[in-house]
Scaffold this motif. Structure first.
Motif, PDB file in Angstrom:
ATOM      1  N   ASP A  12      29.363  34.695  46.215  1.00 52.17           N
ATOM      2  CA  ASP A  12      29.833  36.349  45.440  1.00 52.17           C
ATOM      3  C   ASP A  12      28.516  36.945  46.193  1.00 52.17           C
ATOM      4  OD1 ASP A  12      32.255  35.790  44.486  1.00 52.17           O
ATOM      5  OD2 ASP A  12      31.693  36.180  42.727  1.00 52.17           O
ATOM      6  N   GLY A  13      27.567  36.678  47.208  1.00 47.28           N
ATOM      7  CA  GLY A  13      26.178  36.140  46.987  1.00 47.28           C
ATOM      8  C   GLY A  13      26.205  37.602  48.174  1.00 47.28           C
ATOM      9  N   TRP A  14      27.486  37.965  49.336  1.00 46.17           N
ATOM     10  CA  TRP A  14      27.193  38.850  50.891  1.00 46.17           C
ATOM     11  C   TRP A  14      28.238  40.130  50.511  1.00 46.17           C
ATOM     12  CZ3 TRP A  14      24.224  38.578  54.215  1.00 46.17           C
ATOM     13  CH2 TRP A  14      23.424  37.478  54.910  1.00 46.17           C
ATOM     14  N   PHE A  54      38.384  50.203  44.852  1.00 42.94           N
ATOM     15  CA  PHE A  54      38.064  49.095  44.489  1.00 42.94           C
ATOM     16  C   PHE A  54      38.885  48.368  43.733  1.00 42.94           C
ATOM     17  CE2 PHE A  54      34.697  52.642  42.461  1.00 42.94           C
ATOM     18  CZ  PHE A  54      32.921  52.060  42.827  1.00 42.94           C
ATOM     19  N   ASP A  55      38.119  46.998  44.476  1.00 45.82           N
ATOM     20  CA  ASP A  55      39.185  45.950  44.693  1.00 45.82           C
ATOM     21  C   ASP A  55      38.456  44.909  43.687  1.00 45.82           C
ATOM     22  OD1 ASP A  55      40.655  44.685  44.532  1.00 45.82           O
ATOM     23  OD2 ASP A  55      40.622  43.844  47.008  1.00 45.82           O
ATOM     24  N   GLY A  56      39.076  44.074  43.338  1.00 48.04           N
ATOM     25  CA  GLY A  56      38.637  42.570  42.857  1.00 48.04           C
ATOM     26  C   GLY A  56      39.595  41.763  41.879  1.00 48.04           C
ATOM     27  N   ASP A  57      39.180  40.723  41.448  1.00 44.98           N
ATOM     28  CA  ASP A  57      39.982  39.790  40.456  1.00 44.98           C
ATOM     29  C   ASP A  57      40.278  40.126  38.728  1.00 44.98           C
ATOM     30  OD1 ASP A  57      40.366  37.972  42.438  1.00 44.98           O
ATOM     31  OD2 ASP A  57      38.948  37.069  42.017  1.00 44.98           O
ATOM     32  N   LEU A  58      39.523  41.417  38.279  1.00 49.42           N
ATOM     33  CA  LEU A  58      39.510  41.794  36.977  1.00 49.42           C
ATOM     34  C   LEU A  58      40.285  42.392  36.784  1.00 49.42           C
ATOM     35  CD1 LEU A  58      35.786  43.224  36.573  1.00 49.42           C
ATOM     36  CD2 LEU A  58      37.056  40.501  35.761  1.00 49.42           C
ATOM     37  N   PRO A 103      31.340  40.940  46.441  1.00 49.88           N
ATOM     38  CA  PRO A 103      32.589  39.531  45.354  1.00 49.88           C
ATOM     39  C   PRO A 103      33.356  39.751  44.889  1.00 49.88           C
ATOM     40  CG  PRO A 103      29.865  41.224  45.152  1.00 49.88           C
ATOM     41  CD  PRO A 103      30.861  41.901  46.451  1.00 49.88           C
ATOM     42  N   GLU A 104      34.113  39.056  43.924  1.00 47.94           N
ATOM     43  CA  GLU A 104      35.988  38.917  43.747  1.00 47.94           C
ATOM     44  C   GLU A 104      35.848  38.997  42.622  1.00 47.94           C
ATOM     45  OE1 GLU A 104      36.585  34.714  44.256  1.00 47.94           O
ATOM     46  OE2 GLU A 104      36.246  34.662  46.729  1.00 47.94           O
ATOM     47  N   ALA A 105      35.116  39.332  42.151  1.00 48.72           N
ATOM     48  CA  ALA A 105      35.367  39.539  40.828  1.00 48.72           C
ATOM     49  C   ALA A 105      35.752  40.910  40.720  1.00 48.72           C
ATOM     50  CB  ALA A 105      34.054  39.169  39.925  1.00 48.72           C
ATOM     51  N   PHE A 106      34.873  42.047  41.419  1.00 50.37           N
ATOM     52  CA  PHE A 106      34.596  43.452  41.158  1.00 50.37           C
ATOM     53  C   PHE A 106      33.425  43.935  42.615  1.00 50.37           C
ATOM     54  CE2 PHE A 106      33.817  47.599  40.011  1.00 50.37           C
ATOM     55  CZ  PHE A 106      34.888  48.274  39.648  1.00 50.37           C
ATOM     56  N   ALA A 107      33.793  44.728  43.508  1.00 49.79           N
ATOM     57  CA  ALA A 107      33.415  45.125  44.141  1.00 49.79           C
ATOM     58  C   ALA A 107      34.337  47.301  45.355  1.00 49.79           C
ATOM     59  CB  ALA A 107      32.939  44.310  45.506  1.00 49.79           C
ATOM     60  N   SER A 108      32.797  48.025  45.727  1.00 44.84           N
ATOM     61  CA  SER A 108      33.900  48.351  46.425  1.00 44.84           C
ATOM     62  C   SER A 108      34.819  48.092  47.796  1.00 44.84           C
ATOM     63  CB  SER A 108      32.649  49.471  46.597  1.00 44.84           C
ATOM     64  OG  SER A 108      32.918  50.161  48.176  1.00 44.84           O
ATOM     65  N   GLY A 145      30.090  56.129  66.137  1.00 48.14           N
ATOM     66  CA  GLY A 145      28.942  55.029  66.368  1.00 48.14           C
ATOM     67  C   GLY A 145      29.417  54.395  64.620  1.00 48.14           C
ATOM     68  N   THR A 146      28.540  53.715  64.600  1.00 49.24           N
ATOM     69  CA  THR A 146      28.535  52.904  63.152  1.00 49.24           C
ATOM     70  C   THR A 146      26.826  52.100  62.387  1.00 49.24           C
ATOM     71  OG1 THR A 146      29.861  50.582  62.553  1.00 49.24           O
ATOM     72  CG2 THR A 146      28.481  50.965  64.219  1.00 49.24           C
ATOM     73  N   GLY A 147      26.890  52.313  61.434  1.00 51.31           N
ATOM     74  CA  GLY A 147      26.021  52.037  61.192  1.00 51.31           C
ATOM     75  C   GLY A 147      26.253  51.819  59.074  1.00 51.31           C
ATOM     76  N   PRO A 148      26.747  51.095  58.960  1.00 47.09           N
ATOM     77  CA  PRO A 148      26.791  49.795  57.911  1.00 47.09           C
ATOM     78  C   PRO A 148      25.659  48.864  57.644  1.00 47.09           C
ATOM     79  CG  PRO A 148      28.238  49.049  59.293  1.00 47.09           C
ATOM     80  CD  PRO A 148      27.283  49.551  59.997  1.00 47.09           C
ATOM     81  N   THR A 149      25.561  49.069  55.823  1.00 45.74           N
ATOM     82  CA  THR A 149      24.342  47.964  55.773  1.00 45.74           C
ATOM     83  C   THR A 149      24.735  46.821  55.163  1.00 45.74           C
ATOM     84  OG1 THR A 149      22.860  50.330  55.443  1.00 45.74           O
ATOM     85  CG2 THR A 149      22.578  47.371  54.034  1.00 45.74           C
ATOM     86  N   ASN A 150      24.257  46.032  55.738  1.00 46.52           N
ATOM     87  CA  ASN A 150      24.626  44.147  54.427  1.00 46.52           C
ATOM     88  C   ASN A 150      24.046  43.629  54.185  1.00 46.52           C
ATOM     89  OD1 ASN A 150      26.599  43.895  56.749  1.00 46.52           O
ATOM     90  ND2 ASN A 150      26.313  42.899  58.513  1.00 46.52           N
ATOM     91  N   SER A 151      24.164  43.077  53.146  1.00 44.54           N
ATOM     92  CA  SER A 151      23.457  42.523  51.890  1.00 44.54           C
ATOM     93  C   SER A 151      23.883  41.420  51.284  1.00 44.54           C
ATOM     94  CB  SER A 151      22.970  43.500  50.699  1.00 44.54           C
ATOM     95  OG  SER A 151      24.706  44.065  50.060  1.00 44.54           O
ATOM     96  N   TYR A 152      22.383  40.249  51.219  1.00 45.50           N
ATOM     97  CA  TYR A 152      22.896  39.258  50.222  1.00 45.50           C
ATOM     98  C   TYR A 152      21.735  38.863  49.433  1.00 45.50           C
ATOM     99  CZ  TYR A 152      23.183  34.276  49.059  1.00 45.50           C
ATOM    100  OH  TYR A 152      23.115  32.774  48.694  1.00 45.50           O
ATOM    101  N   ASP A 153      22.896  39.517  48.115  1.00 43.40           N
ATOM    102  CA  ASP A 153      22.208  39.058  46.541  1.00 43.40           C
ATOM    103  C   ASP A 153      22.065  37.322  46.184  1.00 43.40           C
ATOM    104  OD1 ASP A 153      21.482  38.952  44.236  1.00 43.40           O
ATOM    105  OD2 ASP A 153      23.694  40.223  43.621  1.00 43.40           O
TER     106      ASP A 153
END
Length: 273
Positions: free
Chosen positions: A196-198, A31-35, A230-235, A181-189
């Motif tokens: 921080d939506g994407w 994980f990474d983020g500003d917290l 998201p900048e605060a905390f995310a994978s 290959g590749t198979g990632p999942t992009n998401s928007y909150d």
């Protein structure tokens, strides 16, 4: 044997194909983020996901995929203590139900996705539901496709949830059951702040379809990196090992149709000497 095992590998890379599998997926996340302390966090998740396809009288498929995750050391930030606390627990149960059909080289589908709250330490305490769609094309060299879906809160005591996701995948056959290959999942909150939506990962997966004695199985190793999160905390990074035995559907007496003829499938299942 090479071209036939490669056809099976393409089937198993197609989420609209009628193959029953038992998927065991182990994921290690950093994980990474500003917290404070965000980049010191990591977790391990084991997910069991059976894929249960039903061949319908019209020749199309109804495919049900529930997932049952257990997480070790999932980090959560305690705002009063200004420190992270780690939890071991089952999570909510996501699922999708897909109706799929063939149109030439295309596999098309439409269905629903959702999640069932488990009311554990890691539960969102929400019921979610939304639409999904599938478009996959099979080529001589492999498969490529799109799987967009949306989750919306329809009940429960948790926070509002409205997330739109798009999984895109492309797998190239290397021969003898190997794929890259590749198979990632992009998401928007939709409920997050605009900045921080994407969540946008990129990744790479190496997979092998083979026969272990009398058992067909697909193995895959993957790595993903969130390039937008998201900048605060995310994978940050995710490393995945997945083992997927191909099984007979216990809820259907007749095996699903397959482009692999019965004699070839029997040969693939013959013990390796």
């Amino acid at each position: 044997m090479g071209p036939n095992i490669d056809e099976l590998a393409k089937e198993l890379a197609n989420p609209g194909a009628a193959n029953a599998t038992l998927n065991f997926k182990l994921e290690y996340r950093t994980f990474d983020g500003d917290l404070p302390g965000a980049d010191d966090q990591d977790s391990l998740t084991l997910t069991f996901q059976p894929v249960l396809p039903f061949k319908l009288p019209n020749g199309n498929n109804l495919i049900f995929r529930p997932a049952f995750p257990y997480v070790w050391d999932q980090p959560g930030f305690n705002a009063e203590e200004l420190a992270f606390e780690n939890v071991d627990s089952f999570g909510d149960i996501p699922y999708d139900l897909l109706y799929s059909w063939q149109s030439g080289a295309w596999t098309l589908g439409a269905g629903i996705v959702g999640s069932i709250p488990t009311y554990t330490d890691l539960s969102s305490e929400n019921w979610t539901l939304g639409p999904s769609f599938l478009a996959v094309k099979t080529f001589d060299w492999g498969v490529a496709g799109l799987f967009p879906f949306h989750n919306e809160k329809i009940g429960g005591n948790g926070p509002e949830t409205s997330i739109t996701s798009l999984q895109y995948f492309l797998f190239y056959g290397l021969g003898d059951g190997w794929q890259i290959g590749t198979g990632p999942t992009n998401s928007y909150d939709w409920n997050a702040d605009t900045d921080d939506g994407w969540t946008v990962p990129i990744g790479l997966t190496l997979a092998k379809t083979a026969a272990w004695g009398n058992q067909l199985v697909k193995l895959s190793l993957g790595v993903e990196k969130n390039v937008i999160a998201p900048e605060a905390f995310a994978s940050d990074w995710k490393y995945t090992l997945q083992i997927s035995p191909v099984v007979k559907n216990p809820f259907q007496s007749n095996p699903p149709a397959s482009p692999i003829d019965p004699a070839t499938r029997a040969a693939l299942l013959a013990p390796i000497r």
